[in-house]
Write a protein that holds these residues in place. Sequence first.
Motif, mmCIF file in Angstrom:
data_model
loop_
_atom_site.group_PDB
_atom_site.id
_atom_site.type_symbol
_atom_site.label_atom_id
_atom_site.label_comp_id
_atom_site.label_asym_id
_atom_site.label_seq_id
_atom_site.Cartn_x
_atom_site.Cartn_y
_atom_site.Cartn_z
ATOM 1 N N TYR A 73 -0.727 5.362 -8.876
ATOM 2 C CA TYR A 73 -1.478 4.593 -7.701
ATOM 3 C C TYR A 73 -2.915 4.936 -7.747
ATOM 4 O O TYR A 73 -3.393 5.649 -7.186
ATOM 5 C CB TYR A 73 -0.764 5.159 -6.430
ATOM 6 C CG TYR A 73 0.549 5.082 -6.326
ATOM 7 C CD1 TYR A 73 1.543 3.849 -6.422
ATOM 8 C CD2 TYR A 73 1.629 6.142 -6.228
ATOM 9 C CE1 TYR A 73 2.674 3.915 -6.317
ATOM 10 C CE2 TYR A 73 2.952 6.236 -6.495
ATOM 11 C CZ TYR A 73 3.423 4.938 -6.449
ATOM 12 O OH TYR A 73 4.756 5.032 -6.485
ATOM 13 N N THR A 113 -3.707 7.614 0.830
ATOM 14 C CA THR A 113 -3.140 5.997 0.986
ATOM 15 C C THR A 113 -4.089 5.370 -0.069
ATOM 16 O O THR A 113 -5.125 5.844 -0.456
ATOM 17 C CB THR A 113 -3.330 5.622 2.448
ATOM 18 O OG1 THR A 113 -2.930 4.407 2.367
ATOM 19 C CG2 THR A 113 -4.816 5.312 2.837
ATOM 20 N N THR A 114 -3.687 4.179 -0.271
ATOM 21 C CA THR A 114 -4.410 3.196 -0.864
ATOM 22 C C THR A 114 -4.934 2.025 -0.148
ATOM 23 O O THR A 114 -5.487 1.068 -0.554
ATOM 24 C CB THR A 114 -3.450 2.375 -2.008
ATOM 25 O OG1 THR A 114 -2.453 1.995 -1.719
ATOM 26 C CG2 THR A 114 -3.246 3.369 -3.158
ATOM 27 N N ASP A 115 -4.789 2.083 1.289
ATOM 28 C CA ASP A 115 -4.863 1.247 2.133
ATOM 29 C C ASP A 115 -6.316 1.613 2.687
ATOM 30 O O ASP A 115 -6.398 2.212 3.815
ATOM 31 C CB ASP A 115 -3.668 1.240 3.200
ATOM 32 C CG ASP A 115 -4.032 0.229 4.154
ATOM 33 O OD1 ASP A 115 -4.912 -0.229 4.501
ATOM 34 O OD2 ASP A 115 -2.826 0.061 5.013
ATOM 35 N N LEU A 122 -5.720 5.678 -4.713
ATOM 36 C CA LEU A 122 -5.039 6.703 -3.826
ATOM 37 C C LEU A 122 -6.405 7.552 -3.343
ATOM 38 O O LEU A 122 -7.230 7.984 -4.483
ATOM 39 C CB LEU A 122 -4.322 7.644 -4.524
ATOM 40 C CG LEU A 122 -2.956 8.224 -3.633
ATOM 41 C CD1 LEU A 122 -2.238 7.059 -2.736
ATOM 42 C CD2 LEU A 122 -1.950 8.939 -4.637
ATOM 43 N N ARG A 131 5.650 5.599 8.523
ATOM 44 C CA ARG A 131 4.612 4.343 7.947
ATOM 45 C C ARG A 131 4.322 3.572 9.252
ATOM 46 O O ARG A 131 3.207 3.319 9.411
ATOM 47 C CB ARG A 131 4.888 3.784 6.608
ATOM 48 C CG ARG A 131 3.749 2.865 6.018
ATOM 49 C CD ARG A 131 4.197 2.363 4.695
ATOM 50 N NE ARG A 131 5.219 1.384 5.113
ATOM 51 C CZ ARG A 131 5.291 0.060 5.385
ATOM 52 N NH1 ARG A 131 3.791 -0.200 5.376
ATOM 53 N NH2 ARG A 131 5.999 -0.903 5.576
ATOM 54 N N ALA A 182 -7.240 3.461 6.599
ATOM 55 C CA ALA A 182 -7.911 4.645 6.365
ATOM 56 C C ALA A 182 -9.209 4.589 7.278
ATOM 57 O O ALA A 182 -9.366 5.461 8.209
ATOM 58 C CB ALA A 182 -8.430 4.872 4.745
ATOM 59 N N SER A 212 0.719 -1.201 -0.108
ATOM 60 C CA SER A 212 -0.124 -0.102 0.104
ATOM 61 C C SER A 212 0.772 1.138 -0.068
ATOM 62 O O SER A 212 2.025 0.978 0.271
ATOM 63 C CB SER A 212 -0.847 0.064 1.214
ATOM 64 O OG SER A 212 -1.823 -1.086 1.300
ATOM 65 N N VAL A 213 0.303 2.505 -0.634
ATOM 66 C CA VAL A 213 1.080 3.698 -0.673
ATOM 67 C C VAL A 213 0.340 4.494 0.413
ATOM 68 O O VAL A 213 -0.894 4.588 0.791
ATOM 69 C CB VAL A 213 0.997 4.131 -2.010
ATOM 70 C CG1 VAL A 213 1.281 5.597 -1.947
ATOM 71 C CG2 VAL A 213 1.667 3.255 -3.155
ATOM 72 N N TYR A 214 1.400 5.244 1.081
ATOM 73 C CA TYR A 214 0.973 6.280 2.066
ATOM 74 C C TYR A 214 1.890 7.589 1.836
ATOM 75 O O TYR A 214 2.967 7.541 1.634
ATOM 76 C CB TYR A 214 1.417 5.803 3.438
ATOM 77 C CG TYR A 214 0.769 4.622 3.890
ATOM 78 C CD1 TYR A 214 -0.432 4.265 4.542
ATOM 79 C CD2 TYR A 214 1.651 3.319 3.546
ATOM 80 C CE1 TYR A 214 -1.030 3.107 4.789
ATOM 81 C CE2 TYR A 214 0.832 2.094 3.896
ATOM 82 C CZ TYR A 214 -0.195 1.836 4.583
ATOM 83 O OH TYR A 214 -0.839 0.774 4.717
ATOM 84 N N MET A 248 6.325 10.546 -0.307
ATOM 85 C CA MET A 248 5.931 9.234 0.345
ATOM 86 C C MET A 248 6.107 9.254 1.723
ATOM 87 O O MET A 248 7.238 10.015 2.056
ATOM 88 C CB MET A 248 6.552 8.051 -0.193
ATOM 89 C CG MET A 248 6.285 7.973 -1.793
ATOM 90 S SD MET A 248 4.569 7.059 -1.810
ATOM 91 C CE MET A 248 4.343 7.072 -3.373
ATOM 92 N N LEU A 268 -3.195 13.381 4.438
ATOM 93 C CA LEU A 268 -2.611 12.315 4.340
ATOM 94 C C LEU A 268 -3.198 11.393 3.139
ATOM 95 O O LEU A 268 -4.551 11.410 3.093
ATOM 96 C CB LEU A 268 -2.741 11.216 5.465
ATOM 97 C CG LEU A 268 -2.423 9.968 5.688
ATOM 98 C CD1 LEU A 268 -0.958 9.744 5.253
ATOM 99 C CD2 LEU A 268 -2.682 9.062 6.776
#
Length: 266
Positions: free
Chosen positions: A107, A127-129, A110, A255, A133, A74-76, A249, A125
């Motif tokens: 991404y 994220t893809t998570d 996102l 993270r 989230a 995942s991206v943050y 990032m 912030l």
Amino acid sequence: MSSEPHQQERIVPMRVQKFLARAGVASRRGSENLMTAGRVRVNGQVVIELGSKVDPLVDVVTVDGREVRLADGSVYLMLNKPAGYVTTMRDPGGRPCVASLVPTSTYPGLFPVGRLDRDTTGLLLFTTDGEAAQRLLHPSFEKDKHYVALIEGRLGASERRQLEQGITLDDGPCAPARVELIGPDDPRAVSVARRSAVGTSIVGLTIHEGRKHQVKRMLSAVGHEVLALHRDTFGPLRLSGVRPGEWRMLTEAERKALLGATRGER
Ligand code: URA
């Protein structure tokens, strides 16, 4: 826009069998067997030597002709949101939105965690998570967010006390806030001070809730209009190393701290 690479996932060259195991093809031993059987190629060349290495960002690895890739984590990332952008991925009214400031084509999943008003600046912030989230947005995620507000007038001692004791807004009581007066020479004043004028002052407010326009409504409830608002922390994250309108990032440490916080770690 920042061109920072996917920093926290920086992957260094690794042995082919480790790469295959991490990609979920087989165990390390099983992957070695695939190699010695001549079924693995790197950039088109059969690789049977067990000491061979690949750079996952550069080399093309195939097993039986099928390309193998490491699953993306995942991206943050943090955006230093400028004023004038709505916190949405698409605005039917065509207003500038934050989606245009972050790498959505690289991404695609996102999205922003929470929101800042159109005229609010600072740490947002992304994220893809989805799971993280959800935890971050849950009311039980009582992690501090610090705001710097340029307000009309001066905050008196009794107004300050009301905020610190927890004032009640039309949608219910607020938890006690931490309040500080920020002098014009304080480095944190820069985020809002460019717009400062005679008859204004700067206040720092720490809250852990995230209700709509909460800071503006809290300050308005004690008689002060907010002229400019900036967020500089979000839970364990601190806005740093990123200019207005740019993103970066999260580092591995950030993270970890963020995900730790969602699990109730300090
Ligand atoms: N509180 C507000 O009033 N506005 C924001 O953008 C964030 C917190």
